[in-house]
Design a protein around this motif. Structure first.
Motif, PDB file in Angstrom:
ATOM      1  N   GLY A  31       0.810  -1.214   0.000  1.00 55.13           N
ATOM      2  CA  GLY A  31       0.000   0.000   0.000  1.00 55.13           C
ATOM      3  C   GLY A  31       0.838   1.256   0.000  1.00 55.13           C
ATOM      4  O   GLY A  31       0.520   2.234  -0.694  1.00 55.13           O
ATOM      5  N   CYS A  32       1.917   1.260   0.777  1.00 53.31           N
ATOM      6  CA  CYS A  32       2.792   2.439   0.827  1.00 53.31           C
ATOM      7  C   CYS A  32       3.500   2.656  -0.512  1.00 53.31           C
ATOM      8  O   CYS A  32       3.573   3.791  -1.010  1.00 53.31           O
ATOM      9  N   LEU A  33       4.027   1.584  -1.102  1.00 49.10           N
ATOM     10  CA  LEU A  33       4.714   1.712  -2.388  1.00 49.10           C
ATOM     11  C   LEU A  33       3.744   2.131  -3.488  1.00 49.10           C
ATOM     12  O   LEU A  33       4.060   2.978  -4.335  1.00 49.10           O
ATOM     13  N   GLY A  34       2.540   1.536  -3.489  1.00 46.49           N
ATOM     14  CA  GLY A  34       1.543   1.915  -4.479  1.00 46.49           C
ATOM     15  C   GLY A  34       1.123   3.369  -4.342  1.00 46.49           C
ATOM     16  O   GLY A  34       0.959   4.086  -5.337  1.00 46.49           O
ATOM     17  N   SER A  35       0.970   3.833  -3.099  1.00 48.29           N
ATOM     18  CA  SER A  35       0.614   5.233  -2.871  1.00 48.29           C
ATOM     19  C   SER A  35       1.728   6.157  -3.338  1.00 48.29           C
ATOM     20  O   SER A  35       1.469   7.223  -3.925  1.00 48.29           O
ATOM     21  N   ALA A  36       2.976   5.763  -3.089  1.00 46.73           N
ATOM     22  CA  ALA A  36       4.104   6.580  -3.536  1.00 46.73           C
ATOM     23  C   ALA A  36       4.143   6.689  -5.057  1.00 46.73           C
ATOM     24  O   ALA A  36       4.352   7.777  -5.615  1.00 46.73           O
ATOM     25  N   LEU A  37       3.926   5.558  -5.749  1.00 48.14           N
ATOM     26  CA  LEU A  37       3.927   5.583  -7.217  1.00 48.14           C
ATOM     27  C   LEU A  37       2.782   6.450  -7.757  1.00 48.14           C
ATOM     28  O   LEU A  37       2.962   7.210  -8.717  1.00 48.14           O
ATOM     29  N   ALA A  38       1.601   6.342  -7.144  1.00 44.22           N
ATOM     30  CA  ALA A  38       0.469   7.146  -7.591  1.00 44.22           C
ATOM     31  C   ALA A  38       0.721   8.629  -7.370  1.00 44.22           C
ATOM     32  O   ALA A  38       0.362   9.472  -8.213  1.00 44.22           O
ATOM     33  N   LEU A  39       1.351   8.983  -6.263  1.00 47.52           N
ATOM     34  CA  LEU A  39       1.667  10.391  -6.006  1.00 47.52           C
ATOM     35  C   LEU A  39       2.728  10.913  -6.972  1.00 47.52           C
ATOM     36  O   LEU A  39       2.683  12.074  -7.394  1.00 47.52           O
ATOM     37  N   LEU A  40       3.694  10.064  -7.328  1.00 47.94           N
ATOM     38  CA  LEU A  40       4.674  10.472  -8.349  1.00 47.94           C
ATOM     39  C   LEU A  40       3.990  10.670  -9.694  1.00 47.94           C
ATOM     40  O   LEU A  40       4.364  11.567 -10.466  1.00 47.94           O
ATOM     41  N   ALA A  41       2.972   9.831  -9.976  1.00 46.60           N
ATOM     42  CA  ALA A  41       2.204  10.030 -11.206  1.00 46.60           C
ATOM     43  C   ALA A  41       1.436  11.352 -11.160  1.00 46.60           C
ATOM     44  O   ALA A  41       1.330  12.061 -12.174  1.00 46.60           O
ATOM     45  N   LEU A  42       0.907  11.715  -9.988  1.00 48.31           N
ATOM     46  CA  LEU A  42       0.241  13.011  -9.848  1.00 48.31           C
ATOM     47  C   LEU A  42       1.237  14.154 -10.020  1.00 48.31           C
ATOM     48  O   LEU A  42       0.898  15.216 -10.571  1.00 48.31           O
ATOM     49  N   ALA A  43       2.463  13.952  -9.548  1.00 47.90           N
ATOM     50  CA  ALA A  43       3.488  14.969  -9.765  1.00 47.90           C
ATOM     51  C   ALA A  43       3.760  15.147 -11.255  1.00 47.90           C
ATOM     52  O   ALA A  43       3.917  16.284 -11.745  1.00 47.90           O
ATOM     53  N   ALA A  44       3.810  14.035 -11.994  1.00 43.57           N
ATOM     54  CA  ALA A  44       3.972  14.127 -13.448  1.00 43.57           C
ATOM     55  C   ALA A  44       2.765  14.811 -14.079  1.00 43.57           C
ATOM     56  O   ALA A  44       2.905  15.603 -15.021  1.00 43.57           O
ATOM     57  N   LEU A  56       7.009  30.070  -6.760  1.00 51.57           N
ATOM     58  CA  LEU A  56       7.295  29.370  -8.019  1.00 51.57           C
ATOM     59  C   LEU A  56       6.520  30.014  -9.164  1.00 51.57           C
ATOM     60  O   LEU A  56       5.421  30.530  -8.974  1.00 51.57           O
ATOM     61  N   PRO A  57       7.070  29.956 -10.363  1.00 56.72           N
ATOM     62  CA  PRO A  57       6.435  30.653 -11.486  1.00 56.72           C
ATOM     63  C   PRO A  57       5.118  30.035 -11.942  1.00 56.72           C
ATOM     64  O   PRO A  57       4.255  30.731 -12.469  1.00 56.72           O
ATOM     65  N   GLU A  58       4.947  28.706 -11.781  1.00 55.44           N
ATOM     66  CA  GLU A  58       3.735  28.044 -12.240  1.00 55.44           C
ATOM     67  C   GLU A  58       3.060  27.307 -11.089  1.00 55.44           C
ATOM     68  O   GLU A  58       3.723  26.696 -10.247  1.00 55.44           O
ATOM     69  N   THR A  59       1.729  27.350 -11.103  1.00 52.06           N
ATOM     70  CA  THR A  59       0.955  26.692 -10.046  1.00 52.06           C
ATOM     71  C   THR A  59       1.214  25.197 -10.013  1.00 52.06           C
ATOM     72  O   THR A  59       1.337  24.586  -8.941  1.00 52.06           O
ATOM     73  N   GLY A  60       1.319  24.559 -11.188  1.00 53.55           N
ATOM     74  CA  GLY A  60       1.543  23.120 -11.245  1.00 53.55           C
ATOM     75  C   GLY A  60       2.813  22.690 -10.545  1.00 53.55           C
ATOM     76  O   GLY A  60       2.881  21.604  -9.964  1.00 53.55           O
ATOM     77  N   HIS A  61       3.826  23.553 -10.568  1.00 53.78           N
ATOM     78  CA  HIS A  61       5.096  23.202  -9.923  1.00 53.78           C
ATOM     79  C   HIS A  61       4.937  23.115  -8.402  1.00 53.78           C
ATOM     80  O   HIS A  61       5.622  22.322  -7.752  1.00 53.78           O
ATOM     81  N   ALA A  62       4.070  23.959  -7.843  1.00 54.14           N
ATOM     82  CA  ALA A  62       3.839  23.901  -6.397  1.00 54.14           C
ATOM     83  C   ALA A  62       3.242  22.550  -6.004  1.00 54.14           C
ATOM     84  O   ALA A  62       3.683  21.914  -5.037  1.00 54.14           O
ATOM     85  N   PHE A  77       3.498  16.831  -3.939  1.00 52.96           N
ATOM     86  CA  PHE A  77       3.232  15.419  -4.235  1.00 52.96           C
ATOM     87  C   PHE A  77       4.509  14.578  -4.129  1.00 52.96           C
ATOM     88  O   PHE A  77       4.469  13.436  -3.649  1.00 52.96           O
ATOM     89  N   VAL A  78       5.623  15.121  -4.560  1.00 57.36           N
ATOM     90  CA  VAL A  78       6.890  14.387  -4.460  1.00 57.36           C
ATOM     91  C   VAL A  78       7.273  14.187  -2.995  1.00 57.36           C
ATOM     92  O   VAL A  78       7.750  13.106  -2.605  1.00 57.36           O
ATOM     93  N   ILE A  79       7.071  15.207  -2.179  1.00 60.27           N
ATOM     94  CA  ILE A  79       7.370  15.072  -0.746  1.00 60.27           C
ATOM     95  C   ILE A  79       6.487  13.988  -0.120  1.00 60.27           C
ATOM     96  O   ILE A  79       6.957  13.150   0.666  1.00 60.27           O
ATOM     97  N   GLU A  80       5.204  13.995  -0.465  1.00 59.97           N
ATOM     98  CA  GLU A  80       4.296  12.964   0.052  1.00 59.97           C
ATOM     99  C   GLU A  80       4.742  11.572  -0.392  1.00 59.97           C
ATOM    100  O   GLU A  80       4.699  10.613   0.394  1.00 59.97           O
ATOM    101  N   ALA A  81       5.147  11.446  -1.658  1.00 61.60           N
ATOM    102  CA  ALA A  81       5.631  10.152  -2.151  1.00 61.60           C
ATOM    103  C   ALA A  81       6.855   9.703  -1.361  1.00 61.60           C
ATOM    104  O   ALA A  81       6.997   8.520  -1.016  1.00 61.60           O
ATOM    105  N   GLY A  82       7.739  10.651  -1.058  1.00 62.74           N
ATOM    106  CA  GLY A  82       8.916  10.325  -0.259  1.00 62.74           C
ATOM    107  C   GLY A  82       8.544   9.818   1.132  1.00 62.74           C
ATOM    108  O   GLY A  82       9.159   8.867   1.643  1.00 62.74           O
TER     109      GLY A  82
END
Length: 457
Positions: A312-325, A402-408, A413-418
């Motif tokens: 569950g933790c690994l799957g959640s991390a991968l999904a959050l990285l996908a949200l970051a993308a 940050l210049p773009e909202t998406g970057h925030a 999301f990357v921090i959450e994945a970590g």
């Protein structure tokens, strides 16, 4: 005490205690969702007011170890469940009336609101902690995955049913309609709790035959000493850290996912709500599947709890990285399947975490199941409150620099994945440590005969 035959809880007993979770979810949804919206929209209050009150209800749950300790000292846990539910229901009624008073008498309304949300937090802590402790001591190990799944799913159903009924009852909105709805929800929740726990425990003075062999209980000790002794246990302490880190990651996306859909994917409120519904469908599916097959997925050297928690933790991390993308790509990304996958992984993790609590609570002295549940419940509640707050604050702060909202959103999301990756590592270490502790505490023959893959097979 009289030793008399008393079987562990069957499916009907587990479902009955699941009704208590439904009642808890229904009342909490009234106070954290319905009142939140009414105060901000209909009463034009600043959003920070209900947010602070909801945060207070999480903060006061640091008292969970006290409630668990209290239920450990007695021979029955149902009085603590009933008493906690009574406190929760009275707090919900007080919070509703106080919200309606804020417009005319703001100072008095605010004071009553603070008192009411303190009661809500204490009621959830006392009732919820004792309920999980009762499940941990009365459910056999092979049924714990299903028990965790059933109780969580029933809690969500209670939230859904309460939200639908209250929404219809307060349409068109009026103070009288809101007060009537709150009284109905609180009254029904309390009556359901009374019916659900009636006769589920033995009479006072009788000692049940446990679901699994008990350790030596030893004499009662003061609360501070018991807390210190449990915290000195590496397994209990490290599991508390795992619960805190994982729940911090779990809750950090709660308040930012729908704003993310609106700001980055240009979704309307209706579309983002539908997307949130897909996430909840994924959560339910993950919970149900984990409960159905989790107990049969034991593999050599790893329990179902560790295996599914890691998954569950690994799957959640991968999904959050996908949200970051998705935050970088924008509207062209398949956002709905990604959110569904996040919900599914979160559901798997949530059930395995609760199942882990139930399994590890019996480690050591059985007389301290409640206080162990209280420690882990407090870590969970504090992490929930902090996760939602820091997730939203992080997005706001990063959007300013940050210049773009998406970057925030990408950074958060990357921090959450970590955090979920760290949680997966902690879960793997916990199971290794538990296996080592059990190997030292029992001989090889006992270890095979009690809860191992060979015994279950």
């Amino acid at each position: 005490m009289t030793q008399i035959p008393h079987k562990p809880l069957g499916w009907l007993g587990i479902a009955r205690l699941g009704l208590v979770q439904s009642a808890l979810g229904a009342v909490v949804a009234l106070t954290t969702s319905t009142l939140n919206r009414v105060m901000v929209v209909e009463m034009a209050m600043p959003a920070m007011l209900p947010a602070a009150l909801v945060g207070l209800h999480f903060a006061v749950q640091i008292t969970r170890p006290h409630w668990g300790y209290g239920s450990d000292l007695g021979s029955r846990r149902t009085p603590w469940i009933i008493g906690g539910m009574a406190c929760l229901c009275l707090g919900a009624l007080g919070a509703t009336n106080a919200a309606l008073m804020l417009a005319s008498t703001p100072v008095l309304g605010l004071l009553i609101s603070v008192l009411a949300y303190l009661m809500i937090g204490m009621g959830v802590g006392a009732s919820g902690t004792s309920l999980l402790a009762l499940l941990a001591t009365r459910v056999t190990p092979e049924r714990r995955p299903a028990a965790a799944s059933i109780t969580w799913v029933m809690m969500i159903l209670g939230i859904v049913i309460s939200s639908i009924l209250v929404g219809k009852m307060i349409e068109p909105f009026s103070a009288q309609a809101l007060a009537f709805a709150a009284t109905g929800v609180a009254g029904c929740a309390f009556l359901i709790t009374l019916a659900a726990v009636h006769g589920i425990e033995l009479p006072k003075g009788a000692k049940p035959i446990a679901a699994e062999p008990e350790a030596d209980e030893g004499p009662p000790v003061p609360f501070r000493q018991a807390l210190k002794e449990i915290w000195a246990e590496p397994l209990a302490r490290n599991f508390s850290i795992f619960v805190f880190v994982s729940m911090l990651a779990y809750s950090a996306q709660d308040l930012i996912l729908e704003p993310f859909a609106g700001l980055v994917f240009n979704m309307t409120p209706g579309q983002s709500t539908q997307m949130s519904g897909m996430q909840n469908m994924g959560v339910l599916l993950g919970m149900i599947l984990t409960g159905a097959i989790g107990g049969r997925s034991t593999r050599a050297g790893k329990s179902w709890m560790a295996a599914w928690a890691i998954f569950g933790c690994l799957g959640s991390a991968l999904a959050l990285l996908a949200l970051a993308a998705a935050a970088e790509v924008g509207p062209g990304w398949p956002i709905k399947p990604t959110v569904f996958a996040l919900g599914f992984a979160n559901g798997v993790f949530a059930v395995s975490a609760i199942g882990s609590m139930m399994g590890l609570a019996g480690n050591g002295q059985k007389s301290r199941v409640g206080i162990r549940m209280g420690i882990w419940g407090a870590a969970q509640a504090i992490a929930f409150g902090l996760g939602g707050f820091f997730g939203a604050m992080g997005v706001d702060g990063l959007r300013a620099v940050l210049p773009e909202t998406g970057h925030a959103f990408l950074v958060v999301f990357v921090i959450e994945a970590g955090l979920f990756l760290v949680s997966a590592y902690l879960a793997s270490r916990l199971d290794d440590q538990r296996s080592g502790d059990r190997a030292q505490a029992t001989g090889p023959t006992q270890l095979i005969g009690h809860g191992s893959p060979m015994a279950q097979g």
